[in-house]
Design a protein around this motif. Structure first.
Motif, PDB file in Angstrom:
ATOM      1  N   SER A  41     -15.048  -2.415   8.120  1.00 59.45           N
ATOM      2  CA  SER A  41     -15.591  -2.830   6.812  1.00 59.45           C
ATOM      3  C   SER A  41     -17.110  -2.902   6.867  1.00 59.45           C
ATOM      4  CB  SER A  41     -15.051  -4.206   6.415  1.00 59.45           C
ATOM      5  OG  SER A  41     -13.669  -4.210   6.240  1.00 59.45           O
ATOM      6  N   ASP A  42     -17.624  -3.511   7.931  1.00 61.48           N
ATOM      7  CA  ASP A  42     -19.069  -3.659   8.080  1.00 61.48           C
ATOM      8  C   ASP A  42     -19.782  -2.312   8.159  1.00 61.48           C
ATOM      9  OD1 ASP A  42     -18.800  -6.409   8.043  1.00 61.48           O
ATOM     10  OD2 ASP A  42     -19.122  -6.674  10.200  1.00 61.48           O
ATOM     11  N   GLN A  43     -19.082  -1.285   8.627  1.00 58.90           N
ATOM     12  CA  GLN A  43     -19.665   0.051   8.724  1.00 58.90           C
ATOM     13  C   GLN A  43     -19.505   0.839   7.419  1.00 58.90           C
ATOM     14  OE1 GLN A  43     -21.434   1.485  11.286  1.00 58.90           O
ATOM     15  NE2 GLN A  43     -21.441  -0.544  12.223  1.00 58.90           N
ATOM     16  N   GLY A  44     -18.905   0.210   6.407  1.00 59.89           N
ATOM     17  CA  GLY A  44     -18.802   0.832   5.089  1.00 59.89           C
ATOM     18  C   GLY A  44     -17.554   1.663   4.847  1.00 59.89           C
ATOM     19  N   TRP A  45     -16.598   1.618   5.740  1.00 61.60           N
ATOM     20  CA  TRP A  45     -15.363   2.380   5.546  1.00 61.60           C
ATOM     21  C   TRP A  45     -14.490   1.693   4.502  1.00 61.60           C
ATOM     22  CZ3 TRP A  45     -14.009   6.910   8.128  1.00 61.60           C
ATOM     23  CH2 TRP A  45     -14.896   7.325   9.128  1.00 61.60           C
ATOM     24  N   GLY A  46     -13.865   2.494   3.647  1.00 60.41           N
ATOM     25  CA  GLY A  46     -12.867   1.985   2.713  1.00 60.41           C
ATOM     26  C   GLY A  46     -11.544   1.888   3.452  1.00 60.41           C
ATOM     27  N   ILE A  47     -10.959   0.711   3.465  1.00 62.78           N
ATOM     28  CA  ILE A  47      -9.735   0.495   4.239  1.00 62.78           C
ATOM     29  C   ILE A  47      -8.586   0.173   3.292  1.00 62.78           C
ATOM     30  CG2 ILE A  47      -8.642  -0.835   6.078  1.00 62.78           C
ATOM     31  CD1 ILE A  47     -11.529  -1.392   7.086  1.00 62.78           C
ATOM     32  N   TYR A  48      -7.493   0.902   3.492  1.00 63.65           N
ATOM     33  CA  TYR A  48      -6.283   0.756   2.690  1.00 63.65           C
ATOM     34  C   TYR A  48      -5.103   0.557   3.625  1.00 63.65           C
ATOM     35  CZ  TYR A  48      -9.292   2.821  -0.853  1.00 63.65           C
ATOM     36  OH  TYR A  48     -10.327   3.059  -1.708  1.00 63.65           O
ATOM     37  N   VAL A  49      -4.053  -0.064   3.124  1.00 63.06           N
ATOM     38  CA  VAL A  49      -2.810  -0.216   3.873  1.00 63.06           C
ATOM     39  C   VAL A  49      -1.751   0.631   3.184  1.00 63.06           C
ATOM     40  CG1 VAL A  49      -1.000  -1.836   4.578  1.00 63.06           C
ATOM     41  CG2 VAL A  49      -3.405  -2.523   4.705  1.00 63.06           C
ATOM     42  N   ALA A  50      -0.969   1.357   3.984  1.00 62.70           N
ATOM     43  CA  ALA A  50       0.178   2.125   3.481  1.00 62.70           C
ATOM     44  C   ALA A  50       1.365   1.766   4.364  1.00 62.70           C
ATOM     45  CB  ALA A  50      -0.106   3.623   3.539  1.00 62.70           C
ATOM     46  N   THR A  51       2.327   1.052   3.795  1.00 65.30           N
ATOM     47  CA  THR A  51       3.406   0.497   4.597  1.00 65.30           C
ATOM     48  C   THR A  51       4.767   0.667   3.917  1.00 65.30           C
ATOM     49  OG1 THR A  51       4.208  -1.561   5.643  1.00 65.30           O
ATOM     50  CG2 THR A  51       2.936  -1.813   3.625  1.00 65.30           C
ATOM     51  N   ASN A  52       5.759   1.063   4.696  1.00 64.05           N
ATOM     52  CA  ASN A  52       7.145   1.075   4.217  1.00 64.05           C
ATOM     53  C   ASN A  52       7.666  -0.354   4.284  1.00 64.05           C
ATOM     54  OD1 ASN A  52       7.153   3.867   3.966  1.00 64.05           O
ATOM     55  ND2 ASN A  52       8.232   4.227   5.883  1.00 64.05           N
ATOM     56  N   GLN A  53       8.285  -0.812   3.229  1.00 65.37           N
ATOM     57  CA  GLN A  53       8.860  -2.151   3.194  1.00 65.37           C
ATOM     58  C   GLN A  53      10.257  -2.090   2.571  1.00 65.37           C
ATOM     59  OE1 GLN A  53       7.584  -4.996   4.586  1.00 65.37           O
ATOM     60  NE2 GLN A  53       5.988  -3.676   5.440  1.00 65.37           N
ATOM     61  N   ALA A  54      11.175  -1.491   3.314  1.00 67.42           N
ATOM     62  CA  ALA A  54      12.555  -1.328   2.843  1.00 67.42           C
ATOM     63  C   ALA A  54      13.260  -2.663   2.639  1.00 67.42           C
ATOM     64  CB  ALA A  54      13.349  -0.460   3.822  1.00 67.42           C
ATOM     65  N   CYS A  55      12.684  -3.741   3.157  1.00 71.24           N
ATOM     66  CA  CYS A  55      13.292  -5.062   2.957  1.00 71.24           C
ATOM     67  C   CYS A  55      13.425  -5.380   1.469  1.00 71.24           C
ATOM     68  CB  CYS A  55      12.484  -6.135   3.673  1.00 71.24           C
ATOM     69  SG  CYS A  55      10.738  -6.156   3.264  1.00 71.24           S
ATOM     70  N   VAL A  56      12.539  -4.834   0.639  1.00 70.12           N
ATOM     71  CA  VAL A  56      12.629  -5.041  -0.803  1.00 70.12           C
ATOM     72  C   VAL A  56      13.838  -4.280  -1.353  1.00 70.12           C
ATOM     73  CG1 VAL A  56      11.479  -4.688  -3.034  1.00 70.12           C
ATOM     74  CG2 VAL A  56      10.148  -5.459  -1.038  1.00 70.12           C
ATOM     75  N   GLY A  57      13.947  -3.009  -0.996  1.00 62.43           N
ATOM     76  CA  GLY A  57      15.063  -2.187  -1.461  1.00 62.43           C
ATOM     77  C   GLY A  57      16.420  -2.676  -0.963  1.00 62.43           C
ATOM     78  N   LYS A  58      16.423  -3.335   0.175  1.00 68.49           N
ATOM     79  CA  LYS A  58      17.667  -3.877   0.744  1.00 68.49           C
ATOM     80  C   LYS A  58      18.010  -5.253   0.180  1.00 68.49           C
ATOM     81  CE  LYS A  58      17.287  -1.432   5.137  1.00 68.49           C
ATOM     82  NZ  LYS A  58      17.147  -1.561   6.601  1.00 68.49           N
ATOM     83  N   GLY A  59      17.135  -5.796  -0.646  1.00 66.93           N
ATOM     84  CA  GLY A  59      17.392  -7.109  -1.235  1.00 66.93           C
ATOM     85  C   GLY A  59      17.107  -8.272  -0.310  1.00 66.93           C
ATOM     86  N   ILE A  60      16.423  -8.035   0.793  1.00 66.28           N
ATOM     87  CA  ILE A  60      16.091  -9.090   1.748  1.00 66.28           C
ATOM     88  C   ILE A  60      14.879  -9.890   1.280  1.00 66.28           C
ATOM     89  CG2 ILE A  60      15.317  -9.507   4.132  1.00 66.28           C
ATOM     90  CD1 ILE A  60      16.912  -6.940   4.885  1.00 66.28           C
ATOM     91  N   LEU A  61      13.988  -9.219   0.556  1.00 65.75           N
ATOM     92  CA  LEU A  61      12.742  -9.826   0.096  1.00 65.75           C
ATOM     93  C   LEU A  61      12.450  -9.340  -1.319  1.00 65.75           C
ATOM     94  CD1 LEU A  61      10.171 -11.481   0.968  1.00 65.75           C
ATOM     95  CD2 LEU A  61       9.207  -9.311   1.733  1.00 65.75           C
ATOM     96  N   LYS A  62      12.038 -10.227  -2.185  1.00 64.03           N
ATOM     97  CA  LYS A  62      11.646  -9.836  -3.540  1.00 64.03           C
ATOM     98  C   LYS A  62      10.261  -9.216  -3.498  1.00 64.03           C
ATOM     99  CE  LYS A  62      14.285 -13.440  -5.807  1.00 64.03           C
ATOM    100  NZ  LYS A  62      14.214 -14.659  -6.621  1.00 64.03           N
ATOM    101  N   GLN A  63      10.023  -8.260  -4.400  1.00 67.50           N
ATOM    102  CA  GLN A  63       8.730  -7.579  -4.441  1.00 67.50           C
ATOM    103  C   GLN A  63       7.590  -8.573  -4.665  1.00 67.50           C
ATOM    104  OE1 GLN A  63       8.563  -3.722  -6.244  1.00 67.50           O
ATOM    105  NE2 GLN A  63       6.497  -4.090  -7.025  1.00 67.50           N
ATOM    106  N   ASP A  64       7.798  -9.577  -5.507  1.00 67.62           N
ATOM    107  CA  ASP A  64       6.762 -10.585  -5.739  1.00 67.62           C
ATOM    108  C   ASP A  64       6.409 -11.339  -4.456  1.00 67.62           C
ATOM    109  OD1 ASP A  64       6.664  -9.916  -8.409  1.00 67.62           O
ATOM    110  OD2 ASP A  64       7.822 -11.653  -9.095  1.00 67.62           O
TER     111      ASP A  64
END
Length: 177
Positions: A41-64
Motif C-alpha cells: 500500500s505504501d508503495q502505491g499498489w492497488g490491492i484487491y482480494v479475490a476469494t472463493n467462499q463456498a460456505c455461503v453457497g453451502k448455507g454455512i454462512l450468510k453473505q451478510d
C-alpha cells in the motif's frame, strides 16, 4: 500502477482445517500479512482480494456475515496503515460452474472492469493451483504461496513462503525496492 490481487484464506489469514472462517473470532492473521499489505500500500499498489467462499453457497454462512468479516478485515488493516481497495468473492459451490469461482477468472475480470485495471500488468498471490489457474486465465503473473512444487515449472509463476516474501519479490521485480 498495476494491481495486486490476494486470495484470502492461506494468504492473509490462516485456513481452518476442514472448515471455513465463519466468524471474526475465527479469523487469524498470518504472520507478516498485515505488514506485507502495508508495504505494498505504501508503495502505491492497488490491492484487491479475490476469494472463493463456498460456505455461503453451502448455507454455512450468510453473505451478510461474510461481508461483515471482510469489513472488519479492511478496518483492521486500515488501523495499521494498510489498504485493500475491495474484496471480491464467489459465494457459489463448485457444482454451479459459475464464471466467478476460481479457477475461472470472472472475479478478476469484474474487478478490472469496475476499476479500470490492466490485468496483464498485475499480480495474483494465492496458495492453490486454482488461484494460479485463474491468474493464468486472466493473463496475470501468479505468485504461489505453498508447497505445490509442480507449479514452479509453469510460465509466469514464482513461489514464495509467505505474503511478505511475495511482496518483496514484487517490489524488487518492479524496481521499487
Amino acid at each position: 500502477m498495476p494491481s495486486i490481487f490476494l486470495d484470502r484464506d492461506g494468504v492473509i489469514n490462516k485456513k481452518i482445517d476442514g472448515g471455513y472462517v465463519t466468524t471474526w473470532k475465527e479469523f487469524e492473521w498470518l504472520p507478516g500479512s498485515i505488514d506485507a499489505i502495508k508495504l505494498l500500500s505504501d508503495q502505491g499498489w492497488g490491492i484487491y482480494v479475490a476469494t472463493n467462499q463456498a460456505c455461503v453457497g453451502k448455507g454455512i454462512l450468510k453473505q451478510d456475515d461474510l461481508e461483515y468479516i471482510h469489513t472488519l478485515m479492511i478496518r483492521e488493516l486500515a488501523k495499521n496503515g494498510a489498504k485493500i481497495k475491495k474484496v471480491y468473492f464467489c459465494p457459489h459451490t463448485i457444482e454451479t460452474r459459475c464464471r466467478c469461482r476460481k479457477p475461472n477468472p470472472g472475479m478478476l475480470f469484474t474487478a478490472a472492469e469496475e476499476n479500470g485495471l490492466s490485468l496483464s500488468n498485475s499480480y495474483f498471490i494465492g496458495d492453490s493451483i486454482t488461484d494460479m489457474q485463474a491468474a493464468n486465465a486472466a493473463g496475470m503473473y501468479g505468485i504461489l504461496i505453498n508447497d505445490a512444487e509442480q507449479m514452479l515449472n509453469r510460465k509466469c509463476y514464482h513461489k514464495a513462503r509467505n505474503l511478505m516474501e511475495a511482496a518483496n519479490y514484487i517490489l524488487k521485480r518492479a524496481g521499487s525496492c
